[in-house]
Design an enzyme around this catalytic site. Structure first.
Site, PDB file in Angstrom:
ATOM      1  N   LYS A 145       0.862  -1.183   0.000  1.00  0.00           N
ATOM      2  CA  LYS A 145       0.000   0.000   0.000  1.00  0.00           C
ATOM      3  C   LYS A 145       0.902   1.237   0.000  1.00  0.00           C
ATOM      4  O   LYS A 145       1.475   1.603   1.024  1.00  0.00           O
ATOM      5  CB  LYS A 145      -0.902  -0.014   1.237  1.00  0.00           C
ATOM      6  CG  LYS A 145      -1.562   1.329   1.587  1.00  0.00           C
ATOM      7  CD  LYS A 145      -2.505   1.811   0.512  1.00  0.00           C
ATOM      8  CE  LYS A 145      -3.219   3.102   0.945  1.00  0.00           C
ATOM      9  NZ  LYS A 145      -2.318   4.280   0.984  1.00  0.00           N
ATOM     10  N   CYS A 204      13.496  10.788   7.118  1.00  0.00           N
ATOM     11  CA  CYS A 204      13.613  10.400   8.528  1.00  0.00           C
ATOM     12  C   CYS A 204      15.058  10.500   9.000  1.00  0.00           C
ATOM     13  O   CYS A 204      15.315  10.639  10.192  1.00  0.00           O
ATOM     14  CB  CYS A 204      13.079   8.987   8.724  1.00  0.00           C
ATOM     15  SG  CYS A 204      13.891   7.753   7.688  1.00  0.00           S
TER      16      CYS A 204
END
Length: 501
Positions: free
Chosen positions: A198, A308
Site C-alpha cells: 500500500k 527520517c
C-alpha cells in the site's frame, strides 16, 4: 488529466509537457491484484497532485476493503508455490529488475519528481539507491542458510533451516516512493514471501510503475499485489486482520506505527517498523568546519529535508557555533527553489500544504522564543508548497523545533559546552534513528558513537543510507532492520529439527 505546459524543448524535439505526459501515462492507474490490473470496486478514483503547482497529474484507483481482501487472498494463494521457488529463480528476477530500473531511470525519475517534488537529480539518485536493494538481495537470495551440528550430549543431531515467513503487508511512505518499496520488496522476494503493498496516497504512481516493471521482469502473478487508496486504515483493516498474514512492515510516523503494532498484536504478527526520527548533528571544536558544512548540507537538504534521516538539530561547540551557522546560512541561502523539472533548481516544494504549515509553525515558535533567523524563515508566495531553506541560530531549549521532527528545509543550531553535554542533548529524545558526528579526535569519536542512543551514526559524513548495511533505529524510532545481511532475516522463520541418530 491535467499536465502543466512548458515551452522548453529537448534535443529530441519534444516539449517538456509532452515528456511529462508520456511519463505519467506510462504508469498504470489500476490496482495490481493476482497479476491483473483492475479498477477499484465501484470505480472510485483518487487524484494525484503535483506539489510544485497544485495541479492534478491524473487519477488512480481508490481501493475499497473488498479490493484489499482480494489482494491478500491473491498473496496467500500464491505463497505455497512461490515459497518453493528456487534461489536462482528469485535472484534472477531481482537482478533483472535492478537492470530495468537503470534502463528506465529517466522516465521513472521524471514521474517521481512530478508527484513528489524533488529535483530530477535527486529522483535519479533515489532510483540508483532503490535499484541497489534489488541487486543486494539478488545475492542474499543465494546465501540463505541453516546449520547442522551434534547435540551437546551426542545422542542426537540439531538441524536448523530457514524458511519464508509467509504473506506480508507493506505500507510505504511518500518521501522515497521507490526506495522505501524496494527496501521491503527486495528481501521479501529473495526470501520467497508474497506481499501486498500500500503506497502513500500522495505518491502512488512510482509504486505502480515499479509493480509493472517487476511483472515484466518475470515475477509470478500474485507475488506482488499493489493497492492504492485514500484511506490507509480502511484498506489495512482486512489485511492486518487476516489470520493468514504473517508479517507487517511500515515506514512512517511513530504515531501511526504504534497503532499498527497494536493491530498486529491481535494475530501476533512479525513486525518491522521504521518510524520517526529527530537526528542530532554534533560538531566538536576540533572538527573541520568546512567539511562539517558539506556534511550538514547533505544530511539536512537531501530530499528537501523530508527524510527520517534528515539532520533535525545541530548541536555545535560554543566556540564555533556562530561561525558554523553563518557558513551554513550562506550555503542554504544560495540554493535555488523551483519545480524539480527545471534546470538549476536545488530545492523543490514540500509535499503538501499541511506539511508546509507545520514547518512554518515550528519556525515561528522558535523565533517567538528567541531564536535568530540567519536565513530564510518563510513560505514562498504563489503556486506550489515551497518554503525557503532556513537556518536558525541561538535556538532555546524550549523551542519545539528541537523536539519535533521538522521534515523540511530548516536547520536549528544550538551551542554546547562539553562532550558530555553534547551526548546528553543528543540523547534527550524518545527517538533514536540516526545521529551525525564531526570530530578529528579518534578517541572522542569512539566515546561519542558508543554513547549515542541511535541505530545508525554518520561519522564525519552526512549520509548513512546503504543497501548493504542494516538500516533502523532504537527507542521509538522503530523495530527491526532493513538492508544488509540483517534485512533478509526479517523475512525468514527459523525451524529446528531434532534428529534421532
Amino acid at each position: 488529466m491535467v499536465v502543466r505546459v512548458h515551452a522548453i524543448e529537448t534535443e529530441a524535439g519534444l516539449s517538456i509537457s509532452e515528456l511529462e505526459k508520456s511519463a505519467v501515462e506510462a504508469a498504470p492507474r489500476q490496482l495490481l491484484i493476482g497479476g491483473e490490473w483492475r479498477d477499484a470496486t465501484g470505480g472510485a478514483e483518487l487524484a494525484v497532485e503535483d506539489p510544485a503547482t497544485g495541479e492534478t497529474l491524473g487519477e488512480i484507483a481508490d481501493a475499497t476493503p473488498d479490493d484489499a481482501q482480494a489482494a491478500i487472498d491473491a498473496a496467500c494463494d500464491a505463497q505455497p508455490e512461490w515459497g518453493r521457488s528456487t534461489p536462482n529463480e528469485r535472484s534472477e528476477i531481482l537482478y533483472r529488475a535492478f537492470e530495468a530500473i537503470h534502463e528506465r531511470a529517466d522516465e521513472l525519475a521524471l514521474l517521481m519528481t512530478l508527484e513528489m517534488g524533488k529535483t530530477i537529480a535527486e529522483s535519479k539518485a533515489e532510483l540508483t539507491y532503490a535499484a541497489e536493494f534489488f541487486r543486494w538481495f539478488s545475492g542474499e537470495a543465494l546465501r540463505i542458510d541453516g546449520y547442522y551440528k551434534n547435540a551437546g550430549n551426542g545422542a542426537s543431531r540439531v538441524l536448523v533451516m530457514r524458511q519464508p515467513v509467509g504473506p506480508c503487508y507493506f505500507i510505504t511512505p511518500w518521501n522515497f516512493p521507490n526506495a522505501m518499496g524496494t527496501r521491503k520488496i527486495g528481501p521479501a522476494i529473495a526470501a520467497g514471501c508474497t506481499m501486498v503493498v500500500k503506497p502513500a496516497q500522495q505518491t502512488p504512481l512510482s509504486m505502480l510503475a515499479l509493480g509493472k516493471l517487476l511483472t515484466e521482469c518475470g515475477l509470478p502473478d500474485g507475488v506482488l499485489n499493489v493497492v492504492t487508496g485514500s484511506s490507509s486504515s480502511e484498506i489495512s483493516k482486512p489485511i492486518i486482520g487476516d489470520p493468514r498474514l504473517r508479517k507487517l512492515s511500515f515506514t512512517g510516523s511513530t504515531e501511526v506505527g504504534k497503532k499498527l503494532i497494536a493491530q498486529a498484536a491481535e494475530n501476533v504478527l512479525n513486525v518491522s517498523m521504521e518510524l520517526g526520527g529527530n537526528a542530532p548533528f554534533l560538531i566538536f571544536d576540533d572538527a573541520d568546519l568546512d567539511d562539517a558544512v558539506e556534511g550538514a548540507m547533505l544530511a539536512k537538504m537531501r530530499n528537501i529535508g523530508e527524510a527520517c534521516t534528515s539532520a533535525n538539530r545541530f548541536h555545535v561547540a560554543e566556540g564555533v557555533a556562530s561561525e558554523f551557522a553563518e557558513k551554513l546560512g550562506a550555503r542554504m541561502g544560495a540554493l535555488k527553489l523551483g519545480r524539480g523539472t527545471e534546470d538549476g533548481v536545488d530545492v523543490g516544494p514540500l509535499i503538501d500544504q499541511a506539511q508546509r504549515d507545520k514547518v512554518a509553525e515550528l519556525v515561528g515558535d522558535a523565533v517567538d522564543k528567541g531564536a535568530t533567523c540567519v536565513v530564510g524563515g518563510e513560505a514562498v508566495d504563489g503556486a506550489g508548497y515551497f518554503f525557503k531553506p532556513t537556518v536558525l541560530g541561538d535556538v532555546p531549549d524550549n523551542a519545539r523545533v528541537l523536539t519535533e521532527e521538522i521534515f523540511g528545509p530548516v536547520a536549528p543550531v544550538r551551542g554546547f559546552g562539553s562532550e558530555e553535554e553534547a551526548i546528553a542533548a543528543a540523547n534527550d529524545t524518545e527517538y533514536g534513528l540516526v545521529a551525525y558526528v564531526y570530530t578529528r579526535d579518534l578517541k572522542r569519536a569512539f566515546r561519542v558513537c558508543e554513547g549515542l542512543e541511535t541505530g545508525m551514526i554518520g561519522l564525519n559524513q552526512g549520509m548513512v543510507s546503504n543497501a548493504g548495511a542494516p538500516f533502523g533505529g532504537v527507542k521509538q524510532s522503530g523495530v527491526g532492520r532493513e538492508g544488509g545481511n540483517e534485512g533478509i532475516h526479517e523475512f525468514l522463520e527459523t525451524k529446528y529439527v531434532a534428529v534421532n541418530v
